[in-house]
Design a protein around this motif. Structure first.
Motif, PDB file in Angstrom:
ATOM      1  N   PHE A   1     -44.073  17.790 -76.162  1.00 19.46           N
ATOM      2  CA  PHE A   1     -45.237  18.440 -75.161  1.00 19.46           C
ATOM      3  C   PHE A   1     -46.449  17.746 -75.661  1.00 19.46           C
ATOM      4  O   PHE A   1     -47.368  18.609 -76.224  1.00 19.46           O
ATOM      5  CB  PHE A   1     -45.235  19.860 -75.282  1.00 19.46           C
ATOM      6  N   THR A   2     -46.808  16.557 -75.625  1.00 18.14           N
ATOM      7  CA  THR A   2     -48.056  15.802 -76.210  1.00 18.14           C
ATOM      8  C   THR A   2     -48.385  15.073 -74.794  1.00 18.14           C
ATOM      9  O   THR A   2     -47.546  14.526 -74.287  1.00 18.14           O
ATOM     10  CB  THR A   2     -47.897  15.197 -77.242  1.00 18.14           C
ATOM     11  N   PRO A   3     -49.853  14.565 -74.843  1.00 14.40           N
ATOM     12  CA  PRO A   3     -50.248  13.799 -73.937  1.00 14.40           C
ATOM     13  C   PRO A   3     -49.849  12.323 -74.388  1.00 14.40           C
ATOM     14  O   PRO A   3     -49.300  12.043 -75.454  1.00 14.40           O
ATOM     15  CB  PRO A   3     -52.055  13.725 -74.154  1.00 14.40           C
TER      16      PRO A   3
ATOM     17  N   VAL B   1     -41.506  15.116 -69.924  1.00 21.33           N
ATOM     18  CA  VAL B   1     -42.237  16.362 -69.975  1.00 21.33           C
ATOM     19  C   VAL B   1     -43.581  16.040 -69.233  1.00 21.33           C
ATOM     20  O   VAL B   1     -44.012  16.778 -68.326  1.00 21.33           O
ATOM     21  CB  VAL B   1     -42.427  16.728 -71.431  1.00 21.33           C
ATOM     22  N   ASN B   2     -44.080  15.089 -69.420  1.00 20.77           N
ATOM     23  CA  ASN B   2     -45.526  14.494 -68.793  1.00 20.77           C
ATOM     24  C   ASN B   2     -45.232  14.432 -67.372  1.00 20.77           C
ATOM     25  O   ASN B   2     -46.023  14.927 -66.592  1.00 20.77           O
ATOM     26  CB  ASN B   2     -46.037  13.348 -69.479  1.00 20.77           C
TER      27      ASN B   2
ATOM     28  N   GLU C   1     -58.396  14.155 -67.176  1.00 18.47           N
ATOM     29  CA  GLU C   1     -57.899  15.576 -66.448  1.00 18.47           C
ATOM     30  C   GLU C   1     -56.597  15.614 -66.938  1.00 18.47           C
ATOM     31  O   GLU C   1     -56.314  16.869 -67.249  1.00 18.47           O
ATOM     32  CB  GLU C   1     -57.969  14.995 -64.789  1.00 18.47           C
ATOM     33  N   HIS C   2     -55.733  14.586 -67.043  1.00 18.96           N
ATOM     34  CA  HIS C   2     -54.249  14.972 -67.279  1.00 18.96           C
ATOM     35  C   HIS C   2     -54.138  15.232 -68.906  1.00 18.96           C
ATOM     36  O   HIS C   2     -53.264  16.200 -69.126  1.00 18.96           O
ATOM     37  CB  HIS C   2     -53.552  13.759 -66.936  1.00 18.96           C
ATOM     38  N   GLU C   3     -54.854  14.438 -69.645  1.00 21.95           N
ATOM     39  CA  GLU C   3     -54.688  15.020 -70.908  1.00 21.95           C
ATOM     40  C   GLU C   3     -55.306  16.372 -71.475  1.00 21.95           C
ATOM     41  O   GLU C   3     -54.662  16.883 -72.042  1.00 21.95           O
ATOM     42  CB  GLU C   3     -55.918  13.935 -71.785  1.00 21.95           C
TER      43      GLU C   3
END
Length: 289
Positions: A66-68, A120-121, A250-252
């Motif tokens: 669960f990371t950018p 996940v992203n 924004e997504h980060e």
């Protein structure tokens, strides 16, 4: 007809419930988040509670996924495979995920871990931008040795189980169909392997296509990339556009906020984890709406 009053009441019930649960580390959600959670759980407040508990538990026990995303690393990985959410949805509002493994790919555990992070992203992106009505998954396996893929998946069964658990149990994604495009006779071996991971209901939604023509009966030709005989942009163009979306500030920020949705294990109720997910490392038959 949508009962807006009932939705508002259900959202309030969820927000009040979440505020009272001391073991959740994140509680600052918009009403829209809870509305989408209710869509996923078909309006059931109790199922929404359970879904959120499972979601936070998985983020707690498997934080590595669960990371950018790092756009430069993704571009390097995309020399071996391509994976993208198509920019257009189906008529019923479903998202389409397309993954293609290239013929020269060298399958490694590290590459697979990064692939799960991308999945996940994709899920988080869908939550941020859509009201989830379902997913179609297309696996373009025309260029990979399927027997080698099955052998790799067998050796890496645990992370594959993690991926499916996150997708179905953590995000509650309604998989409308899994479409495998390959002329290989080894497709039966891949389907047999997948059925070990999925319920009978979801296993019945696996379709094998020897070419792309039969795929159009399930996913509109108009939204597919040219590489699959579609009328849309090329896969490369879709992929680059989607990469830019995943790597925006924004997504980060969304991903960093989403990572806070974990639990404080010292404060969780007794037997919480066993009751909601299952013991760590155990095999659990996954359900699908």
């Amino acid at each position: 007809m949508v009962d807006h009053k009932l939705i508002k009441q259900s959202v309030k019930l969820l927000k009040d419930w979440l505020e009272k649960q001391a073991y959740f580390k994140r509680k600052d959600y918009s009403d829209t988040f809870f509305e989408k959670l209710l869509v996923i759980t078909k309006g059931s407040v109790e199922r929404a509670k359970s879904r959120y508990e499972r979601h936070c538990t998985l983020k707690t026990i498997w934080p590595q996924y669960f990371t950018p995303m790092d756009i430069d690393l993704l571009r390097k990985d995309f020399e071996d495979y391509n994976s993208v959410l198509l920019p257009e949805v189906t008529e019923e509002g479903c998202r389409v995920s397309l993954s293609r493994f290239n013929e020269h790919i060298i399958l490694t555990p590290d590459l697979f871990t990064r692939f799960i992070k991308l999945v996940v992203n994709m899920c988080e992106y869908a939550i941020a931008h859509d009201y989830p009505h379902g997913f179609y998954i297309i696996l373009d396996h025309r260029y990979i040795n399927l027997l080698e893929l099955v052998a790799f998946a067998t050796r890496n069964f645990t992370p594959l189980q993690h991926c499916i658990t996150i997708l179905l149990d953590g995000y509650g994604m309604r998989v409308k169909g899994i479409h495998i495009v390959t002329p290989s006779k080894a497709a039966d071996a891949l389907v047999t392997f997948l059925k070990q991971l999925l319920t009978a209901k979801l296993s019945g939604r696996i379709h094998v296509h020897k070419d792309t023509d039969t795929l159009f009966a399930h996913v509109p030709k108009s939204i597919l990339p040219r590489e699959l005989g579609g009328d849309g942009p090329t896969l490369t163009e879709m992929q680059e556009s989607f990469l830019q979306e995943l790597c925006t500030k924004e997504h980060e920020e969304w991903m960093n906020e989403a990572r806070r949705a974990t639990i404080d294990e010292s404060m969780k109720p007794k037997d919480y984890f066993e009751d909601s997910i299952g013991m760590p490392g155990s095999f659990r038959t996954l359900s699908v709406d």
